[in-house]
Write a protein that holds these residues in place. Structure first.
Motif, mmCIF file in Angstrom:
data_model
loop_
_atom_site.group_PDB
_atom_site.id
_atom_site.type_symbol
_atom_site.label_atom_id
_atom_site.label_comp_id
_atom_site.label_asym_id
_atom_site.label_seq_id
_atom_site.Cartn_x
_atom_site.Cartn_y
_atom_site.Cartn_z
ATOM 1 N N THR A 1 -132.865 -25.644 -54.187
ATOM 2 C CA THR A 1 -133.325 -24.438 -54.002
ATOM 3 C C THR A 1 -133.870 -23.603 -55.553
ATOM 4 O O THR A 1 -133.432 -24.227 -56.563
ATOM 5 C CB THR A 1 -132.349 -23.487 -53.594
ATOM 6 O OG1 THR A 1 -131.281 -23.056 -54.284
ATOM 7 C CG2 THR A 1 -131.940 -23.899 -51.902
ATOM 8 N N VAL A 2 -134.576 -22.728 -55.334
ATOM 9 C CA VAL A 2 -134.953 -21.827 -56.476
ATOM 10 C C VAL A 2 -133.840 -21.281 -57.370
ATOM 11 O O VAL A 2 -133.639 -21.460 -58.525
ATOM 12 C CB VAL A 2 -135.942 -20.617 -56.071
ATOM 13 C CG1 VAL A 2 -136.278 -19.991 -57.375
ATOM 14 C CG2 VAL A 2 -137.214 -21.132 -55.492
ATOM 15 N N ARG A 3 -132.921 -20.872 -56.333
ATOM 16 C CA ARG A 3 -131.661 -20.145 -56.980
ATOM 17 C C ARG A 3 -130.935 -21.037 -57.746
ATOM 18 O O ARG A 3 -130.586 -20.972 -59.042
ATOM 19 C CB ARG A 3 -130.685 -19.758 -55.812
ATOM 20 C CG ARG A 3 -129.562 -19.003 -56.583
ATOM 21 C CD ARG A 3 -128.486 -18.857 -55.313
ATOM 22 N NE ARG A 3 -129.036 -18.045 -54.209
ATOM 23 C CZ ARG A 3 -129.203 -16.685 -54.381
ATOM 24 N NH1 ARG A 3 -128.590 -15.961 -55.343
ATOM 25 N NH2 ARG A 3 -129.348 -15.774 -53.394
ATOM 26 N N ALA A 4 -130.713 -22.485 -57.217
ATOM 27 C CA ALA A 4 -130.157 -23.506 -57.887
ATOM 28 C C ALA A 4 -130.592 -23.959 -59.334
ATOM 29 O O ALA A 4 -130.049 -24.228 -60.014
ATOM 30 C CB ALA A 4 -129.707 -24.686 -56.953
ATOM 31 N N ASN A 5 -131.917 -23.966 -59.128
ATOM 32 C CA ASN A 5 -132.630 -24.261 -60.273
ATOM 33 C C ASN A 5 -132.665 -23.390 -61.468
ATOM 34 O O ASN A 5 -132.863 -23.850 -62.542
ATOM 35 C CB ASN A 5 -134.017 -24.588 -59.877
ATOM 36 C CG ASN A 5 -134.421 -26.224 -59.541
ATOM 37 O OD1 ASN A 5 -134.551 -26.955 -60.583
ATOM 38 N ND2 ASN A 5 -134.476 -26.351 -58.268
ATOM 39 N N ARG B 1 -141.371 -14.747 -53.903
ATOM 40 C CA ARG B 1 -141.160 -13.947 -52.661
ATOM 41 C C ARG B 1 -142.102 -14.489 -51.531
ATOM 42 O O ARG B 1 -141.530 -14.382 -50.372
ATOM 43 C CB ARG B 1 -141.690 -12.276 -52.909
ATOM 44 C CG ARG B 1 -140.615 -11.622 -53.352
ATOM 45 C CD ARG B 1 -141.162 -10.113 -53.478
ATOM 46 N NE ARG B 1 -140.629 -9.441 -54.947
ATOM 47 C CZ ARG B 1 -139.284 -9.301 -55.071
ATOM 48 N NH1 ARG B 1 -138.493 -9.163 -54.031
ATOM 49 N NH2 ARG B 1 -138.831 -8.582 -56.158
ATOM 50 N N SER B 2 -143.270 -15.107 -51.755
ATOM 51 C CA SER B 2 -143.968 -15.559 -50.665
ATOM 52 C C SER B 2 -143.740 -16.810 -50.359
ATOM 53 O O SER B 2 -144.032 -17.401 -49.418
ATOM 54 C CB SER B 2 -145.532 -15.684 -51.533
ATOM 55 O OG SER B 2 -145.599 -16.637 -52.273
ATOM 56 N N LEU B 3 -142.490 -17.477 -50.771
ATOM 57 C CA LEU B 3 -142.060 -18.863 -50.428
ATOM 58 C C LEU B 3 -141.292 -18.478 -48.915
ATOM 59 O O LEU B 3 -140.578 -17.554 -48.789
ATOM 60 C CB LEU B 3 -140.988 -19.586 -51.404
ATOM 61 C CG LEU B 3 -141.594 -20.004 -52.748
ATOM 62 C CD1 LEU B 3 -140.503 -20.351 -53.828
ATOM 63 C CD2 LEU B 3 -142.575 -21.212 -52.488
ATOM 64 N N PRO B 4 -141.289 -19.486 -48.273
ATOM 65 C CA PRO B 4 -140.708 -19.389 -46.778
ATOM 66 C C PRO B 4 -139.137 -18.749 -46.815
ATOM 67 O O PRO B 4 -138.830 -18.041 -45.916
ATOM 68 C CB PRO B 4 -140.711 -20.893 -46.143
ATOM 69 C CG PRO B 4 -141.350 -21.746 -47.213
ATOM 70 C CD PRO B 4 -141.705 -20.667 -48.323
ATOM 71 N N HIS B 5 -138.471 -19.505 -47.681
ATOM 72 C CA HIS B 5 -137.024 -18.822 -47.751
ATOM 73 C C HIS B 5 -136.692 -18.169 -49.029
ATOM 74 O O HIS B 5 -135.755 -18.259 -49.514
ATOM 75 C CB HIS B 5 -136.026 -19.807 -47.589
ATOM 76 C CG HIS B 5 -136.276 -20.864 -46.084
ATOM 77 N ND1 HIS B 5 -136.073 -20.155 -45.055
ATOM 78 C CD2 HIS B 5 -136.809 -21.841 -45.877
ATOM 79 C CE1 HIS B 5 -136.732 -20.883 -44.035
ATOM 80 N NE2 HIS B 5 -136.899 -22.087 -44.726
ATOM 81 N N GLY B 6 -137.643 -17.686 -49.920
ATOM 82 C CA GLY B 6 -137.592 -16.762 -50.996
ATOM 83 C C GLY B 6 -136.791 -17.769 -52.114
ATOM 84 O O GLY B 6 -136.990 -18.908 -52.329
ATOM 85 N N ILE C 1 -136.297 -24.777 -51.025
ATOM 86 C CA ILE C 1 -136.080 -26.083 -51.633
ATOM 87 C C ILE C 1 -137.662 -26.392 -52.256
ATOM 88 O O ILE C 1 -138.493 -26.449 -51.483
ATOM 89 C CB ILE C 1 -135.638 -27.204 -50.711
ATOM 90 C CG1 ILE C 1 -134.256 -26.789 -50.383
ATOM 91 C CG2 ILE C 1 -135.738 -28.448 -51.446
ATOM 92 C CD1 ILE C 1 -133.417 -27.729 -49.852
ATOM 93 N N ILE C 2 -137.388 -26.739 -53.694
ATOM 94 C CA ILE C 2 -138.921 -26.686 -54.278
ATOM 95 C C ILE C 2 -139.306 -28.222 -54.651
ATOM 96 O O ILE C 2 -140.353 -28.518 -55.186
ATOM 97 C CB ILE C 2 -138.768 -26.115 -55.761
ATOM 98 C CG1 ILE C 2 -137.879 -26.646 -56.494
ATOM 99 C CG2 ILE C 2 -138.811 -24.582 -55.548
ATOM 100 C CD1 ILE C 2 -138.041 -26.169 -57.789
ATOM 101 N N GLY C 3 -138.456 -29.075 -53.679
ATOM 102 C CA GLY C 3 -138.903 -30.638 -53.953
ATOM 103 C C GLY C 3 -138.680 -31.460 -55.193
ATOM 104 O O GLY C 3 -138.146 -30.778 -56.171
#
Ligand code: ATP
Ligand code: MG
Length: 542
Positions: A421-425, A454-459, A463-465
């Motif tokens: 996720t963005v957070r974990a990154n 903010r515009s990502l499906p789950h903020g 998960i960014i791949g």
């Protein structure tokens, strides 16, 4: 192992009284030698008459005992092997993490992947083989002792034949070691190809170069295949020699016992039974030895690599007593030079500069002038070849370089993101400090990344791949910048960090950097003059 082997020997010796109890000639007890005499004497001394049922029961008890021991031993062997693999993997991992960047920089990274996965597993399975080899050797020795108790002459004769057989197989072992070396090189090539191919799938496809890369892979596969077939051939040859050898030994034993030794029929049967159980063990031992010889180059390579990593160890660690230099006034660079080990010319030389605390400085120069190398040195990744860096009044040296590193946030053009996720990154850089959503959004805003997150499906939970593949190049760079700011560094180094951004986003980051001016020290490397037009102080590399 020893208990198991002894029980196995007893179970065989028990066959003699068993045969006697069904009326087969076991000879007169007074003429009987060794084990049979002991068993009969022992049973008489405790006042027990050995009969058919009793011997069968005894036999069963010994076999159950043996089976239980073998169960325990296989569990223990697996546990030992697995803990050996895990310990070894931890050690290699640790040595890799603490190896100096200048060493890692020059290595093929796929070699470390191979080392930490397949190669360590293969070495682990060698330990397994080694343990089973020891157990087989003990079993063989115990069988030989029990066979001696039945007939010394016959056993000595059999041992002599077995030694001749082993000597005949010696030349094969040399070839197996060589084949193991060639197989290892092929394996290294295959792993490197896989690593390159997986990393460049997009570019390979875009150049329609699939066939070219498949051909490279095929070449290494063919070499490996031929080495494995070679090994199988050697193993099969060994088995053939063993089978024929066993038949010869069998014939010699049979003939000699009848012609010269006049052994009672039961003793002869037991000896032959012992040897019929011994031969598969001996053949198994030889196969195991050959497997170990074939894997020896893999083990040697692993040990060589581990020794090399340790030789390049940073020799200090982050928990050591060496504190990070405090940076409140200035960083002074005096006569700084750097030369890569495999290059004959200096990347740069004789650099003098002074960076005041909380000022923004641009590092400029042509491509290849050494800007990224200088940034690596200032961030504590590389030690300079000559010259000095003073942080306030402390010299940056081998003793404090590792402690200095977390105080510097380094954003490069190649962004490191992982499949999470963005957070974990973002929040892994805070060194265990709990990071609130507000902290995350503040850093994202500073890096002009809050809008797209903010515009990502789950903020923040999106998960960014793999390597952030689901984001654009600019979005990846802004995330990396947010992460750098989140680590609350003393010094922020941006090496072409905004080069993938469009004008609007670059302007946003430039505004953010201007806003940060005076709050932390920022070093910017950028080819685009617009990115650094607001920066007065410059270190120019020529
Ligand atoms: N790992 C390395 N091993 C050997 N030489 C290297 C290595 N990295 C860089 N160099 C060499 O050192 C010199 C300086 O490289 P560096 O990457 O620091 O230049 P740069 O100023 O950052 O260039 P650019 O603007 O193109 O990024 C170059 O000649 C380069 O070939
Ligand atoms: Mg560079």
């Amino acid at each position: 192992m020893l208990l198991n082997s002894v029980s196995s020997g007893i179970s065989i010796i028990l066959i003699i009284p068993l045969l006697a109890s069904v009326g087969i000639d076991v000879g007169d007890n007074s003429t009987n030698s060794g084990a049979v005499k002991y068993i009969v004497d022992f049973s008489e001394s405790v006042g027990v008459q050995l009969n058919f049922a009793l011997v069968l029961c005894l036999y069963l008890v010994v076999i159950i005992f043996m089976a239980s021991l073998s169960f325990v031993s296989s569990v223990v062997t697996t546990a030992l092997t697995q803990s050996f693999i895990i310990d070894l993997r931890n050690e290699v991992n640790r040595s890799l993490f603490y190896a100096q960047w200048q060493y890692i920089n020059g290595q093929y990274l796929s070699d470390f992947i191979r080392l930490l996965t397949g190669q360590i597993n293969r070495v682990g399975s060698c330990l397994n083989s080694l343990l089973s080899l020891i157990s087989s050797l003990i079993l063989v020795c115990v069988y030989v002792v029990f066979a001696m108790l039945v007939s010394v002459e016959l056993t000595a004769l059999a041992l002599l034949c077995a030694l001749l057989l082993a000597a005949a197989l010696l030349p094969i072992n040399k070839r197996i070691h060589k084949s193991g070396g060639v197989g290892l090189s092929a394996n290294i090539d295959i792993q490197r190809s896989i690593y390159d191919n997986v990393n460049s799938l997009k570019i390979i496809k875009s150049f329609a170069a699939e066939e070219q890369y498949l051909a490279r892979m095929m070449r290494s596969n063919t070499v490996l295949e031929s080495q494995l077939v070679r090994l199988a051939k050697f193993n099969a040859l060994t088995r053939w020699v063993n089978l024929v050898g066993a038949a010869v030994i069998f014939t010699v034993l049979f003939y000699s016992s009848f012609q010269w030794l006049n052994l009672p029929i039961a003793n002869l049967l037991v000896i032959l039974f012992i040897f019929s159980r011994l031969m598969p063990q001996v053949s198994g031992i030889q196969n195991t030895i050959q497997r170990l010889i074939h894997q020896a180059p893999t083990f040697e390579d692993l040990m060589r690599r581990l020794a090399e990593l340790n030789q390049w160890s940073e020799k200090f660690n982050i928990t050591s007593s060496h504190d990070a230099p405090t940076f409140r006034k200035k960083i002074e660079i005096k006569g700084l030079s750097y030369q890569y080990a495999d290059k004959s010319v200096y990347a740069f030389s004789g650099i003098d500069a002074c960076i005041q605390c909380n000022e923004t400085v641009a590092i400029v120069g042509r491509s290849g002038a050494g800007k990224s190398t200088l940034a690596d040195i200032l961030s504590g990744l590389l030690p300079q070849t000559s010259g000095e860096i003073w942080i306030d009044d402390v010299l940056l040296s081998d003793d404090n370089r590792l402690a200095w590193r977390p105080k510097v946030a380094y954003v490069t053009q190649e962004v490191f993101l992982f499949h999470d996720t963005v957070r974990a990154n973002l929040d892994w850089v805070t060194n265990g400090k709990v990071c609130s959503d507000d902290d995350l959004w503040r850093a994202l805003k500073l890096a002009a990344a809050d809008g797209f997150v903010r515009s990502l499906p789950h903020g923040l939970e999106t998960i960014i791949g793999d390597r952030g593949i689901k984001l654009s190049g600019g979005e990846r760079q802004r995330l990396a910048l947010a992460r750098a700011l989140l680590s609350d560094p003393d010094v922020l180094i941006l090496d072409e960090a905004t080069s993938a951004l469009d004008n609007k986003n670059e302007q946003l980051i430039r505004d953010a950097l201007v806003a940060l001016d005076g709050q932390l020290t920022i070093l910017i490397i950028a080819h685009n003059e617009a990115t650094i037009e607001h920066v007065q102080n410059r270190i120019v590399l020529v």
